[in-house]
Design an enzyme around this catalytic site. Structure first.
Site, mmCIF file in Angstrom:
data_model
loop_
_atom_site.group_PDB
_atom_site.id
_atom_site.type_symbol
_atom_site.label_atom_id
_atom_site.label_comp_id
_atom_site.label_asym_id
_atom_site.label_seq_id
_atom_site.Cartn_x
_atom_site.Cartn_y
_atom_site.Cartn_z
ATOM 1 N N CYS A 107 0.932 -1.326 0.108
ATOM 2 C CA CYS A 107 0.003 0.224 0.050
ATOM 3 C C CYS A 107 0.876 1.318 0.003
ATOM 4 O O CYS A 107 0.291 2.316 -0.339
ATOM 5 C CB CYS A 107 -1.029 -0.088 1.171
ATOM 6 S SG CYS A 107 -2.056 -1.176 0.904
ATOM 7 N N HIS A 124 -3.457 7.195 2.373
ATOM 8 C CA HIS A 124 -3.940 5.707 2.049
ATOM 9 C C HIS A 124 -5.458 4.943 2.494
ATOM 10 O O HIS A 124 -5.441 5.681 3.571
ATOM 11 C CB HIS A 124 -2.886 4.470 2.390
ATOM 12 C CG HIS A 124 -3.185 3.388 2.035
ATOM 13 N ND1 HIS A 124 -3.631 3.042 0.775
ATOM 14 C CD2 HIS A 124 -3.384 2.116 2.688
ATOM 15 C CE1 HIS A 124 -3.798 1.640 0.803
ATOM 16 N NE2 HIS A 124 -3.920 0.995 1.925
ATOM 17 N N ASN A 157 -9.938 -0.372 -0.709
ATOM 18 C CA ASN A 157 -8.440 -0.462 -0.675
ATOM 19 C C ASN A 157 -7.923 -0.919 -2.069
ATOM 20 O O ASN A 157 -8.041 -2.129 -2.399
ATOM 21 C CB ASN A 157 -7.913 -1.105 0.467
ATOM 22 C CG ASN A 157 -6.376 -1.096 0.691
ATOM 23 O OD1 ASN A 157 -5.865 -0.298 -0.309
ATOM 24 N ND2 ASN A 157 -5.839 -1.598 1.705
HETATM 25 O O1 UT7 Z 1 -3.586 -1.287 3.701
HETATM 26 C C1 UT7 Z 1 -3.251 -2.038 4.795
HETATM 27 C C2 UT7 Z 1 -3.989 -3.057 4.398
HETATM 28 N N1 UT7 Z 1 -5.201 -3.450 5.640
HETATM 29 C C3 UT7 Z 1 -5.757 -2.729 6.556
HETATM 30 O O2 UT7 Z 1 -5.255 -1.686 6.974
HETATM 31 C C4 UT7 Z 1 -6.640 -3.350 7.471
HETATM 32 C C5 UT7 Z 1 -6.547 -3.026 8.946
HETATM 33 N N2 UT7 Z 1 -7.456 -3.661 9.473
HETATM 34 C C6 UT7 Z 1 -8.794 -3.232 9.403
HETATM 35 O O3 UT7 Z 1 -9.252 -2.429 8.714
HETATM 36 C C7 UT7 Z 1 -9.796 -3.809 10.559
HETATM 37 O O4 UT7 Z 1 -9.019 -4.505 11.525
HETATM 38 C C8 UT7 Z 1 -10.819 -4.964 9.704
HETATM 39 C C9 UT7 Z 1 -11.815 -4.032 9.088
HETATM 40 C C10 UT7 Z 1 -10.105 -5.719 9.084
HETATM 41 C C11 UT7 Z 1 -11.519 -5.592 11.017
HETATM 42 O O5 UT7 Z 1 -12.299 -4.739 11.848
HETATM 43 P P1 UT7 Z 1 -12.087 -5.023 13.133
HETATM 44 O O6 UT7 Z 1 -13.033 -3.939 13.965
HETATM 45 O O7 UT7 Z 1 -10.646 -5.111 13.803
HETATM 46 O O8 UT7 Z 1 -12.796 -6.348 13.616
HETATM 47 P P2 UT7 Z 1 -12.257 -7.739 13.978
HETATM 48 O O9 UT7 Z 1 -11.447 -8.359 13.251
HETATM 49 O O10 UT7 Z 1 -11.746 -7.596 15.525
HETATM 50 O O11 UT7 Z 1 -13.526 -8.403 14.176
HETATM 51 C C12 UT7 Z 1 -14.920 -8.364 15.042
HETATM 52 C C13 UT7 Z 1 -15.927 -9.311 14.783
HETATM 53 C C14 UT7 Z 1 -15.303 -10.610 14.573
HETATM 54 O O12 UT7 Z 1 -16.309 -11.553 15.150
HETATM 55 P P3 UT7 Z 1 -16.471 -11.932 16.729
HETATM 56 O O13 UT7 Z 1 -15.205 -12.741 16.742
HETATM 57 O O14 UT7 Z 1 -16.213 -10.692 17.545
HETATM 58 O O15 UT7 Z 1 -17.420 -12.868 16.906
HETATM 59 C C15 UT7 Z 1 -15.155 -11.042 13.283
HETATM 60 O O16 UT7 Z 1 -15.257 -12.450 13.074
HETATM 61 O O17 UT7 Z 1 -16.311 -9.123 13.182
HETATM 62 C C16 UT7 Z 1 -16.218 -10.305 12.593
HETATM 63 N N3 UT7 Z 1 -16.157 -9.854 11.188
HETATM 64 C C17 UT7 Z 1 -16.939 -9.643 10.139
HETATM 65 N N4 UT7 Z 1 -18.458 -9.704 10.695
HETATM 66 C C18 UT7 Z 1 -19.162 -9.399 9.431
HETATM 67 C C19 UT7 Z 1 -14.943 -9.737 10.450
HETATM 68 N N5 UT7 Z 1 -15.233 -9.496 9.392
HETATM 69 C C20 UT7 Z 1 -16.472 -9.365 9.096
HETATM 70 C C21 UT7 Z 1 -17.171 -9.417 7.994
HETATM 71 N N6 UT7 Z 1 -18.618 -9.006 8.204
HETATM 72 N N7 UT7 Z 1 -16.903 -9.061 6.971
#
Ligand code: UT7
Length: 331
Positions: free
Chosen positions: A116, A256, A286
């Protein structure tokens, strides 16, 4: 120490493929929903290229639009640097494919891999060749077909990315215009949190690598999230302070686009309000190396960039790679 480069951006163009994949479409593919995606990421939709369309095609469209807009004869381009993590092939470089398609017969070039942060890194490298006087016109492109390396059964990653490309033309600058400063760093200990394990020399493609889904993006989202929010703010502060500017001098922050919450967390730490921050993650998601030039492109279209404006580009990506470029908009 500040690093002024006598190079400026004299044009920017972008390209996204026509097909749109909305959050509602994704609801039919994985266990997710529009509200989760919007509130956790800020994304509403993303553009996805058809099979048969590769990063080189997206890049070629952006480059052709840029050449037309800036009235540039392709034969006058001396160098092409293309940032991507989704090159058409391991080799030849995607930059070579684009060089042929746009008819930049006198240009040399290569691909640059910094995920990125790829476009910010490529911008700095290309600017050095202009600033040194070695080249008069350099094309810098960021292009990714992220859909080619996404597992559309993994809701944690497939909702985050889209396909797209953007390109800028670099030419020499005089006086105060152009690139004021840049700063880039790498923290390789972060490589374990965002990567694609298969297809390289460590794990060449086999039926086993395919079965183990090793040709897809793997990410520990919360690790990347925390690192990105902190480093985007630190990098921005460093570049502004080192050059004697405050947040009030800034006309536009072009960050970004990985997650709207990362952008907001970084801008809050900086104390910059929404009117000075370019956000288009809602429409494109992204696009990896594409986000910065697509952001600059939108800013120009929206009339948010005027000659002389102080602009700060800031990126964090896999590696970890972090990048910042501070510049005066030149047209
Ligand atoms: O350019 C660099 C590339 N990437 C990034 O910068 C990404 C950086 N990270 C993020 O943007 C975030 O961490 C995410 C968007 C990927 C995830 O958001 P989060 O607030 O950190 O959520 P989490 O991973 O802690 O997940 C929370 C919950 C989980 O369920 P439980 O364990 O609490 O029951 C996940 O399984 O949300 C669930 N979950 C979803 N639910 C619905 C994860 N993805 C999804 C989804 N839809 N697409």
């Amino acid at each position: 120490m500040s690093h002024r480069i006598a190079a400026k951006i004299t044009g920017v163009a972008g390209y996204v493929p026509p097909k749109v994949l909305t959050n509602a479409d994704l609801e039919k593919m994985v266990a997710t929903n529009d509200e989760w995606i919007r509130t956790r990421t800020g994304i509403r939709e993303r553009h996805i290229a058809d099979s048969g369309t590769a990063s080189s095609h997206l890049a070629t469209e952006a480059a052709k639009a840029l050449l037309a807009q800036t009235n540039t004869d392709p034969a006058d381009i001396e160098m092409i640097i293309l940032a991507s993590v989704t090159p058409d092939m391991m080799f030849p470089a995607t930059a070579c494919l684009v060089q042929d398609r746009i008819g930049a017969k006198k240009a040399w070039g290569f691909d640059l891999s910094a995920a990125c942060s790829g476009f910010a890194y490529a911008l700095t490298v290309g600017a050095q060749f202009v600033g040194s006087g070695a080249h008069k016109k350099v094309l810098v492109i960021g292009s990714d077909k992220m859909s080619s390396i996404l597992d559309y059964t993994d809701r944690a990653t497939c909702i985050l990315f889209g396909d797209g490309a953007g390109a800028v033309l670099l030419e020499s600058a005089a006086g105060n215009e152009g690139i004021i400063d840049f700063e880039h760093d790498v923290d390789g200990s972060g490589g374990q949190f965002l990567y694609m394990p298969g297809g390289g020399s460590l794990h060449p493609a086999t039926t086993e690598t395919v079965e183990r889904k090793m040709h897809y993006v793997h990410q520990e989202g919360s690790q990347v999230f925390k690192y990105a929010a902190r480093r985007m703010a630190e990098m921005s502060t460093k570049l502004l302070e080192r050059n004697g500017f405050t947040k009030d001098d800034l006309a536009l922050l072009v960050p970004h686009q990985a997650n709207l919450r990362i952008i907001r967390a970084a801008q809050e730490r900086l104390g910059v309000d929404d009117s000075k921050v370019l956000v288009n993650i809602d429409r494109y998601a992204n696009t990896t190396a594409g986000t910065i030039p697509l952001g600059l492109c939108d800013a120009v279209k929206q009339g948010r960039l005027q000659k002389g404006d102080l602009v700060l580009i800031v990126t964090v990506g896999a590696g970890y790679t972090t990048g910042g470029v501070l510049l005066r908009w030149a047209y």
